[in-house]
Design an enzyme around this catalytic site. Structure first.
Site, mmCIF file in Angstrom:
data_model
loop_
_atom_site.group_PDB
_atom_site.id
_atom_site.type_symbol
_atom_site.label_atom_id
_atom_site.label_comp_id
_atom_site.label_asym_id
_atom_site.label_seq_id
_atom_site.Cartn_x
_atom_site.Cartn_y
_atom_site.Cartn_z
ATOM 1 N N ARG A 99 -7.606 2.294 -2.373
ATOM 2 C CA ARG A 99 -8.666 2.236 -1.449
ATOM 3 C C ARG A 99 -9.220 3.208 -0.998
ATOM 4 O O ARG A 99 -8.885 4.577 -1.257
ATOM 5 C CB ARG A 99 -7.676 1.763 -0.657
ATOM 6 C CG ARG A 99 -8.782 1.437 0.831
ATOM 7 C CD ARG A 99 -8.031 0.982 2.164
ATOM 8 N NE ARG A 99 -8.569 -0.887 2.650
ATOM 9 C CZ ARG A 99 -8.683 -0.514 4.159
ATOM 10 N NH1 ARG A 99 -7.745 0.627 4.980
ATOM 11 N NH2 ARG A 99 -9.326 -1.280 4.869
ATOM 12 N N GLY A 136 -8.891 -6.465 9.329
ATOM 13 C CA GLY A 136 -7.999 -6.437 9.427
ATOM 14 C C GLY A 136 -7.887 -6.874 11.479
ATOM 15 O O GLY A 136 -6.899 -7.305 11.191
ATOM 16 N N ARG A 137 -8.385 -6.437 12.100
ATOM 17 C CA ARG A 137 -7.814 -6.648 13.487
ATOM 18 C C ARG A 137 -7.988 -7.765 13.484
ATOM 19 O O ARG A 137 -7.409 -8.835 14.248
ATOM 20 C CB ARG A 137 -9.497 -6.168 14.353
ATOM 21 C CG ARG A 137 -8.915 -4.500 15.149
ATOM 22 C CD ARG A 137 -10.080 -3.872 15.679
ATOM 23 N NE ARG A 137 -11.493 -3.499 15.707
ATOM 24 C CZ ARG A 137 -11.673 -2.539 14.131
ATOM 25 N NH1 ARG A 137 -10.913 -1.949 14.766
ATOM 26 N NH2 ARG A 137 -12.967 -2.678 13.699
ATOM 27 N N GLN A 162 1.213 -1.199 -0.109
ATOM 28 C CA GLN A 162 0.171 0.123 -0.244
ATOM 29 C C GLN A 162 0.742 1.010 0.068
ATOM 30 O O GLN A 162 1.695 1.179 1.060
ATOM 31 C CB GLN A 162 -0.993 -0.222 1.244
ATOM 32 C CG GLN A 162 -2.430 0.806 0.967
ATOM 33 C CD GLN A 162 -2.725 1.235 2.411
ATOM 34 O OE1 GLN A 162 -2.740 2.278 3.504
ATOM 35 N NE2 GLN A 162 -4.735 1.308 1.857
ATOM 36 N N TYR A 176 -6.286 11.049 3.770
ATOM 37 C CA TYR A 176 -4.965 11.397 3.574
ATOM 38 C C TYR A 176 -5.001 12.067 2.167
ATOM 39 O O TYR A 176 -6.832 12.505 1.799
ATOM 40 C CB TYR A 176 -4.341 9.500 3.794
ATOM 41 C CG TYR A 176 -4.658 9.089 4.572
ATOM 42 C CD1 TYR A 176 -2.844 9.966 6.245
ATOM 43 C CD2 TYR A 176 -4.576 7.856 5.532
ATOM 44 C CE1 TYR A 176 -3.482 9.461 7.259
ATOM 45 C CE2 TYR A 176 -4.345 7.514 6.733
ATOM 46 C CZ TYR A 176 -4.173 7.724 7.066
ATOM 47 O OH TYR A 176 -4.042 7.349 8.670
#
Length: 371
Positions: free
Chosen positions: A235, A324-325, A102, A188
């Site tokens: 993304r 993810g987690r 990424q 971002y």
């Protein structure tokens, strides 16, 4: 009549073949070697443990020193970083895995301490509420700190950042990655250009949807020209409202982006769904509108369990689901989901920074059963 796809139906996407559709989502873990933000053998072990994913998307990696916004995050702009990442890709490929890097420029989500006292950069010098994780050089302790009002980028600086993305993509391929995912989400830099709340420019990069999409298109064009569209992905976060990103025009802007990305022929589109308690709902009407414009592979991420993952794939709204987690504490997550095995919980205190504890020391299910 064709049988609807499920989470464990094989798939071809982005030039890859996978036996199932469980993706490892990108997660900042802040364990690169210092100085230099260099990936290391511990990172290689961590990712190789999770190589059974249909695809690993690495933690976000800054494309230049200017793109950095958090302590200890890895980069992809130096020879040492390329060599460090090569160790990661070799370890993952040795386990039969597939891995995309990424690419990241944080824009205003940063702090002067990372830039020799200079302000972070952004499309516009707009104050906002946002925090980044920064380690105090004296105490060695990390904490969330406020971001200052950034300075506005010049047009020549924007062109340089586009080229930084291109060069980073080339370095990623040289390091052995199967492709790259551009981080265009979560407030971002690319996301900052997309939204009227963070982009108040009056030149060709601001104002209309087409102008606010210009930077995204230039970055994707540059990377696609360098490494091929099929190895290029992005993304996006349609329903993000935090970090000063509550833009009233973002959904139609992202639908317009999806149409361009479809025509470009990118490898996949990765959608972040807001996953906190009072987050905006990711509506079915938006999923349908997006799918009408983007027929290529879609990955979704956002606190999914197996039941929700099966639903979103069966409906045709997504082709793969990123976790993810759940992948932090369960290195063999695809196996656990397929066999309905219990999922281990993660230790939140060890998410950012540190060593193997809470990183590469979570056991696989077989090891847990034998303990």
């Amino acid at each position: 009549m064709t049988t609807p796809a499920s989470l464990f139906t094989p798939i071809q996407f982005a030039g890859l073949n996978a036996a199932h559709r469980v993706v490892m989502a990108p997660m900042t873990r802040a364990r690169s070697s210092q100085p230099g933000d260099v990936p290391n053998a511990l990172n290689a072990q961590y990712y190789a443990q999770r190589a059974s994913a249909a695809l690993i998307v690495t933690e976000a990696s800054q494309i230049s020193p200017q793109g950095k916004g958090y302590s200890f995050t890895p980069g992809i702009y130096s020879d040492a970083q390329v060599e460090g990442w090569r160790g990661v890709t070799q370890a993952v490929h040795a386990e039969g895995g597939r891995i995309f890097l990424q690419l990241w420029h944080v824009g205003r989500m940063s702090h002067p301490d990372f830039h020799q006292g200079e302000l972070p950069v952004a499309p516009s010098a707009v104050p906002f509420e946002g925090q980044i994780w920064k380690v105090d050089p004296v105490t060695g302790l990390g904490a969330m700190v406020d971001c200052p009002t950034p300075r506005e980028l010049s047009r020549s600086e924007i062109a340089q950042i586009v080229d930084d993305f291109r060069q980073a993509a080339r370095r990623a391929i040289d390091a052995g990655f199967d492709g790259v995912e551009v981080h265009g989400a979560n407030g971002y830099l690319i996301d900052q250009f997309l939204r009227t709340t963070s982009n108040t420019r009056t030149d060709e990069y601001g104002g209309s949807r087409s102008n606010r999409l210009r930077f995204l298109r230039e970055v994707i064009d540059a990377i696609s020209d360098e490494i091929g569209a099929e190895r290029t992905a992005i993304r996006l976060a349609p329903f993000l409202t935090a970090r000063g990103m509550d833009c009233p025009d973002i959904l139609p802007t992202i639908l317009e982006a999806a149409q361009y990305l479809q025509e470009k022929g990118i490898g996949y589109l990765h959608l972040v769904e807001a996953d906190w308690d009072d987050a905006p709902v990711f509506t079915e009407s938006f999923r349908q509108a997006l799918r009408e414009r983007f027929a290529r592979p879609i990955i979704v991420a956002g606190n999914y369990d197996r039941a929700r993952a099966e639903w979103v794939i069966a409906k045709g709204y997504a082709d793969l689901v990123a976790f993810g987690r759940a992948f932090v504490g369960n290195p063999d997550l695809p196996l656990r989901l397929e066999r309905d095995l219990p999922l281990a919980s993660l230790d939140p205190a060890t998410l950012f920074g540190g060593n193997a504890q809470g990183y590469s020391d979570y056991p696989a299910a077989a090891a847990t059963a034998q303990a």
